[in-house]
Design an enzyme around this catalytic site. Structure first.
Site, PDB file in Angstrom:
ATOM      1  N   ASP A 102       0.607   9.488   3.126  1.00 26.78           N
ATOM      2  CA  ASP A 102       0.283   8.180   3.678  1.00 26.78           C
ATOM      3  C   ASP A 102      -0.999   8.311   4.490  1.00 26.78           C
ATOM      4  OD1 ASP A 102       0.996   5.426   4.513  1.00 26.78           O
ATOM      5  OD2 ASP A 102       3.020   6.086   3.951  1.00 26.78           O
ATOM      6  N   ASP A 204      -2.275   2.752   3.982  1.00 25.39           N
ATOM      7  CA  ASP A 204      -1.574   1.766   4.800  1.00 25.39           C
ATOM      8  C   ASP A 204      -2.476   0.576   5.153  1.00 25.39           C
ATOM      9  OD1 ASP A 204       0.914   1.346   6.427  1.00 25.39           O
ATOM     10  OD2 ASP A 204      -0.544   1.298   8.058  1.00 25.39           O
ATOM     11  N   GLU A 258      -1.979  -0.381   0.216  1.00 28.56           N
ATOM     12  CA  GLU A 258      -1.029  -1.427   0.618  1.00 28.56           C
ATOM     13  C   GLU A 258      -1.893  -2.626   0.962  1.00 28.56           C
ATOM     14  OE1 GLU A 258       2.522  -2.244   3.836  1.00 28.56           O
ATOM     15  OE2 GLU A 258       0.595  -1.473   4.468  1.00 28.56           O
ATOM     16  N   HIS A 333      10.216   1.346   2.532  1.00 29.27           N
ATOM     17  CA  HIS A 333      10.698   1.517   3.907  1.00 29.27           C
ATOM     18  C   HIS A 333      10.521   0.266   4.770  1.00 29.27           C
ATOM     19  CE1 HIS A 333       6.446   2.095   3.890  1.00 29.27           C
ATOM     20  NE2 HIS A 333       6.413   1.975   5.211  1.00 29.27           N
ATOM     21  N   ASP A 334       9.832  -0.745   4.264  1.00 34.36           N
ATOM     22  CA  ASP A 334       9.605  -1.971   5.035  1.00 34.36           C
ATOM     23  C   ASP A 334      10.489  -3.130   4.583  1.00 34.36           C
ATOM     24  OD1 ASP A 334       7.617  -0.882   6.622  1.00 34.36           O
ATOM     25  OD2 ASP A 334       6.017  -1.421   5.222  1.00 34.36           O
TER      26      ASP A 334
HETATM   27  C1  NOJ Z   1       2.678  -0.862   6.866  1.00 30.64           C
HETATM   28  C2  NOJ Z   1       3.731   0.192   6.883  1.00 30.64           C
HETATM   29  O1  NOJ Z   1       4.336   0.265   5.636  1.00 30.64           O
HETATM   30  C3  NOJ Z   1       4.698  -0.173   7.981  1.00 30.64           C
HETATM   31  O2  NOJ Z   1       5.843   0.627   7.967  1.00 30.64           O
HETATM   32  C4  NOJ Z   1       3.973  -0.071   9.284  1.00 30.64           C
HETATM   33  O3  NOJ Z   1       4.809  -0.546  10.307  1.00 30.64           O
HETATM   34  C5  NOJ Z   1       2.691  -0.885   9.283  1.00 30.64           C
HETATM   35  N1  NOJ Z   1       1.954  -0.770   8.073  1.00 30.64           N
HETATM   36  C6  NOJ Z   1       1.789  -0.448  10.399  1.00 30.64           C
HETATM   37  O4  NOJ Z   1       1.254   0.814  10.100  1.00 30.64           O
END
Ligand code: NOJ
Length: 563
Positions: A102, A204, A258, A333-334
């Site tokens: 990441d 990210d 992302e 994970h989100d």
């Molecule tokens: C996206 C990530 O996937 C998430 O888990 C994170 O909280 C935010 N970006 C901030 O880095």
């Protein structure tokens, strides 16, 4: 097969995402670690996946579980050491697995030495590594923060009488990419990991890195939609292209950005090969489907429709039909667990819907991303109490609602379906205490259904388990390149029960039928020319096809080869 699509390892590979905190604890502290992953490498290899994406493992105070990095070149002590990392990487190489890390460089931790320096004085050499707004100029124009309790992305810092910008938590100050020194630092960090042998990065919130440093008042068109504003930075493509020229072009690596806020209209600006930016990115259209508008963490009131689900995937497939490449995911994970969200996690429909969703990801064009536990159908935990949650997003939102006198009970109901912690519960390895994840109570509760067959050990022994279906389905994708590169054609777009499509590559043609309903149903495909449909796989008994009518059980998935 679209003529322009070139074969690449990262197009044919299947990604397995690991949230290291929750994968396997070997030290007995209730937190997963790198040695835990090393211990499970044979398991991962046996799944048939090719690439591991590791969520952040760098030194971090863990305000946001590693997405707040204090040292980009060292391993978080809770997870192990650099020696462990090197061993993990060589263990992966021995097994022919690739590793992507990441890259979290929209922001750092406020405990990173750059920020510690930056906040010391206005003339500190690191001052310009972050975005500062001098307080004598008044209150800065509104910017919205994801994790801040008052929703304000500016934090006042007394030492220098100035505000700093943080789109995420106040411990995640945004780096100032407009400063060439910052960009150079990022390039060097990437090279450091590439020179170790890492095979790529998941980047990210990469669409947020460029800012208008004049910080104008938010234009009218972005009111209520900060995400689109954040992704519309003036120099975004310049910076991405520079990353490519300076670093990425020198290695055989993959990148997946992302990209919240990036829609179909802008997709090719990122991934058209001729632009030299990135290989693929995660869009958020599916993740937004069951959510309130501009509120990716709040559930929408009315149920989502299969026709909407199909439309999203069909449109995104079309964008990349000739150029670029897509990425396919149903959870990470989100976001909550895929079977609970897009399938049905009741005892009756769990097996079928989990395997149907796996079939979907493995028969679409685009690189498939699976999230640890998805291979055994792990489900949302649905916490009852606020005190069960560990995620800053849930905790701070709760406090915001509380402060505003809002309905915290309703919010907790929402979180049962929406919270990120649903996806972060420990991996369920076996039916022993703590699911074989740890010897003590883990940092986040284990889902109790590990005792009811949702674990690796029980499923390994059962030929008809979610896990063994996953392995078989992976093999089918591997054996049929047409499932990777073949043209996608949606059939019967208005059907609200069955998602049907073909994938065609030269003379080979596949038919995929996926039931998204709890009822028995059938689909008549008289529009399709074929003589024989040979079944490659199904997650249920296949009933006799009558002419061109295919009967389907609830959540059934079937993949046929057509002659
Ligand atoms: C996206 C990530 O996937 C998430 O888990 C994170 O909280 C935010 N970006 C901030 O880095």
């Amino acid at each position: 097969m679209a003529s322009e699509l070139q074969r690449k390892w990262w197009k044919e590979g299947i990604v397995y995402q690991i949230y290291p905190r929750s994968f396997q604890d070997t030290t007995g502290n209730g937190i997963g670690d790198l040695r835990g992953i090393i211990q499970r490498l044979d398991y991962i290899k046996d799944l048939g996946v090719d690439i591991i994406w590791l969520n952040p493992v760098y030194v971090s105070p863990n305000d946001d579980n590693g997405y707040d990095i204090a040292d980009y070149r060292n391993i978080m002590p809770e997870f192990g050491t650099m020696q462990d990392f090197d061993e993990l990487l060589s263990g992966m190489k021995e097994r022919g697995l690739k590793l992507i890390m990441d890259l979290v460089v929209n922001h750092s931790s406020d405990e990173h030495p750059w920020f510690i320096e930056s906040r010391k004085s206005r003339d500190n050499p690191y001052r310009d590594y972050y975005h500062w707004w001098p307080a004598e100029d008044g209150v800065p124009p509104k910017r919205w923060s994801y994790f801040d309790v008052d929703g304000d992305a500016w934090n006042y810092d007394k030492t220098t009488n100035a505000y700093y910008l943080h789109i995420f938590s106040e411990k995640q100050p945004d780096l100032k990419w407009e400063n060439p020194k910052v960009r150079k630092e990022v390039h060097d960090i990437m090279k450091f990991w590439f020179d170790k042998g890492v095979d790529g990065f998941r980047m990210d919130v990469i669409s947020f890195i460029s800012k208008d440093t004049e910080f104008p008042e938010l234009p009218e068109k972005y009111q209520g939609d900060f995400v689109s504003f954040y992704t519309d930075g003036p120099k975004l493509h310049e910076y991405l292209h520079e990353l490519h020229t300076e670093v990425l072009s020198k290695y055989d690596v993959m990148t997946v950005g992302e990209a919240p806020g990036i829609g179909l209209d802008k997709a090719l600006d990122f991934v058209d090969e001729s632009r030299g930016e990135m290989n693929m990115f995660f869009h958020f259209d599916l993740m937004a489907l069951d959510r309130e508008e501009n509120e990716v963490f709040l559930m929408r009131k009315d149920p989502w429709k299969l026709t909407e689900f199909k439309k999203i995937h069909s449109e995104w497939d079309a964008v990349f039909a000739e150029k670029g490449w897509g990425s396919m995911f149903l959870n990470n994970h989100d976001f909550p667990r895929s079977v609970s969200r897009w399938g049905h996690d009741s005892r009756t429909h769990w097996f079928k819907s989990a395997t149907m969703l796996q079939t979907f990801l493995l028969t679409m064009r685009g690189t498939p991303y699976f999230y640890y536990g998805e291979e055994i159908g792990m489900t949302n935990i649905k916490f009852e109490n606020f005190s069960d949650y560990k995620d800053i997003n849930t905790i701070n939102r709760y406090h915001t609602i509380e402060m505003q006198g809002g309905d915290t009970k309703a919010f907790l109901e929402n979180e049962k379906d929406a919270s990120r912690d649903n996806a972060r519960t420990p991996m369920q390895w076996d039916s022993s205490e703590h699911a074989g994840f740890s010897t003590i109570r883990p940092w986040l509760q284990v889902n109790e259904n590990y005792k009811e067959g949702v674990n690796v050990s029980d499923q390994s022994e059962d030929a008809y388990s979610v896990l063994n279906y996953f392995r078989r389905m992976i093999q089918i994708r591997k054996d049929n390149l047409g499932l990777v590169y073949g043209d996608y054609q949606l059939l019967q777009q208005d059907n609200e029960e069955i998602y049907a499509y073909t994938r065609t590559a030269g003379a080979s043609r596949f038919l995929v039928l996926l039931s998204f309903t709890t009822q028995r149903t059938s689909i008549n495909l008289s529009e399709l020319a074929f003589n024989k449909a040979k079944l490659l796989i199904s997650n249920d008994d296949v009933q006799a096809v009558e002419g061109k009518t295919f009967p389907m059980y609830a959540y059934q998935a079937c993949v046929y080869q057509l002659d």
